[in-house]
Design a protein around this motif. Structure first.
Motif, mmCIF file in Angstrom:
data_model
loop_
_atom_site.group_PDB
_atom_site.id
_atom_site.type_symbol
_atom_site.label_atom_id
_atom_site.label_comp_id
_atom_site.label_asym_id
_atom_site.label_seq_id
_atom_site.Cartn_x
_atom_site.Cartn_y
_atom_site.Cartn_z
ATOM 1 N N TRP A 102 -0.737 2.500 11.735
ATOM 2 C CA TRP A 102 -1.918 3.254 11.343
ATOM 3 C C TRP A 102 -3.172 2.662 11.991
ATOM 4 N N HIS B 265 -7.348 0.504 8.228
ATOM 5 C CA HIS B 265 -7.885 1.304 7.117
ATOM 6 C C HIS B 265 -7.805 0.513 5.823
ATOM 7 N N TYR C 176 3.681 2.117 0.411
ATOM 8 C CA TYR C 176 3.213 3.486 0.177
ATOM 9 C C TYR C 176 3.290 3.822 -1.305
ATOM 10 N N PHE D 5 2.900 10.678 2.242
ATOM 11 C CA PHE D 5 3.186 9.239 2.261
ATOM 12 C C PHE D 5 3.094 8.667 0.845
HETATM 13 C C1 VGL Z 1 -1.336 5.892 3.048
HETATM 14 C C2 VGL Z 1 -0.804 5.618 5.246
HETATM 15 C C3 VGL Z 1 -1.158 4.286 5.196
HETATM 16 C C4 VGL Z 1 -1.439 6.816 1.891
HETATM 17 C C5 VGL Z 1 -1.679 4.562 2.966
HETATM 18 O O1 VGL Z 1 -2.214 6.523 0.953
HETATM 19 O O2 VGL Z 1 -0.748 7.861 1.883
HETATM 20 N N1 VGL Z 1 -0.881 6.404 4.186
HETATM 21 N N2 VGL Z 1 -1.596 3.773 4.043
#
Ligand code: VGL
Ligand code: ZN
Length: 212
Positions: free
Chosen positions: A87, A90, A124, A159
């Motif tokens: 990713w 984030h 996740y 996710f």
């Molecule tokens: C999430 C990708 C990476 C999510 C979290 O909250 O769905 N997706 N981190």
């Protein structure tokens, strides 16, 4: 006729990752991610128990493409625990991107469960890390409090919402997904896989209007 789900004692609204980085303008923006906020604020009023999750990564987390030479966001790599999508950086701990949306109005939330804080493993699901065996403690929390049915909403459908709902069901709780209070990341095939998985596991996907 869609089933009506009357909220009852023992029901929980689990609000997954409604954080700035998953909303427009954020580092891992989900299209219309912010659109779930007013719906969730309203839904929460109908539940005795509101729980939240918060994606909460240390800088340099192993799920970030920037931590792997030559890799780009959305590439997949093999981790000891299986395939891992990479990713953009984030939800780094303590940053504005990791903060809940300012318009999310859930002062009554009883628990915030943070996930993805171990540098070497992504998470996740609100219940297990991505190795599917390291628990977050949420199942024990629900059990100890006699909470039995988990309504899941938030970001992202394909996710963290998906795996939270699946693991809730696998752990013996009733799981219901509130579809219109979720938005997907929508990588190739991920929404289809989510829909198929919910169907196979008999996890109902309802609309917020079905609750009452
Ligand atoms: C999430 C990708 C990476 C999510 C979290 O909250 O769905 N997706 N981190
Ligand atoms: Zn994450």
């Amino acid at each position: 006729m869609p089933a009506t789900f009357a909220a009852k004692a023992g029901d929980v609204l689990l609000v997954v990752d409604v954080q700035n980085d998953f909303c427009p303008g954020g580092a891992l923006a989900v299209a219309e991610g912010d659109a779930v906020v007013p719906l969730i604020n309203r839904l929460a009023g109908g539940f005795d128990h509101v729980l939240m999750t918060q994606d909460w990564h240390p800088a340099g987390h192993s799920s970030f493409a920037s931590s792997h030479a030559g890799k780009e966001p959305y590439d997949s790599i093999a981790m000891p625990y299986g395939a891992q999508t990479l990713w953009p950086d984030h939800c780094v701990q303590g940053t504005t991107g990791a903060a809940f949306r300012a318009d999310l109005d859930l002062p009554q939330a009883e628990l915030v469960i943070r996930k993805g804080f171990r540098p070497e493993i992504d998470s996740y699901s609100a219940f297990f890390e991505n190795d599917h065996e390291t628990p977050t403690g949420l199942a024990g929390y629900l059990r100890e409090r006699g909470l039995e049915r988990v309504f899941v909403c938030g970001l992202a459908l394909d996710f963290c919402v998906r795996f939270s709902a699946e693991d809730a069901k696998a752990a013996g709780f009733e799981a219901v997904v509130i579809g219109d209070a979720c938005r997907p990341v929508d990588l190739p095939g991920t929404v289809e896989a989510t829909t198929a998985s919910f169907r196979e596991r008999e996890i109902p996907v309802i609309n917020s209007g079905d609750i009452g």
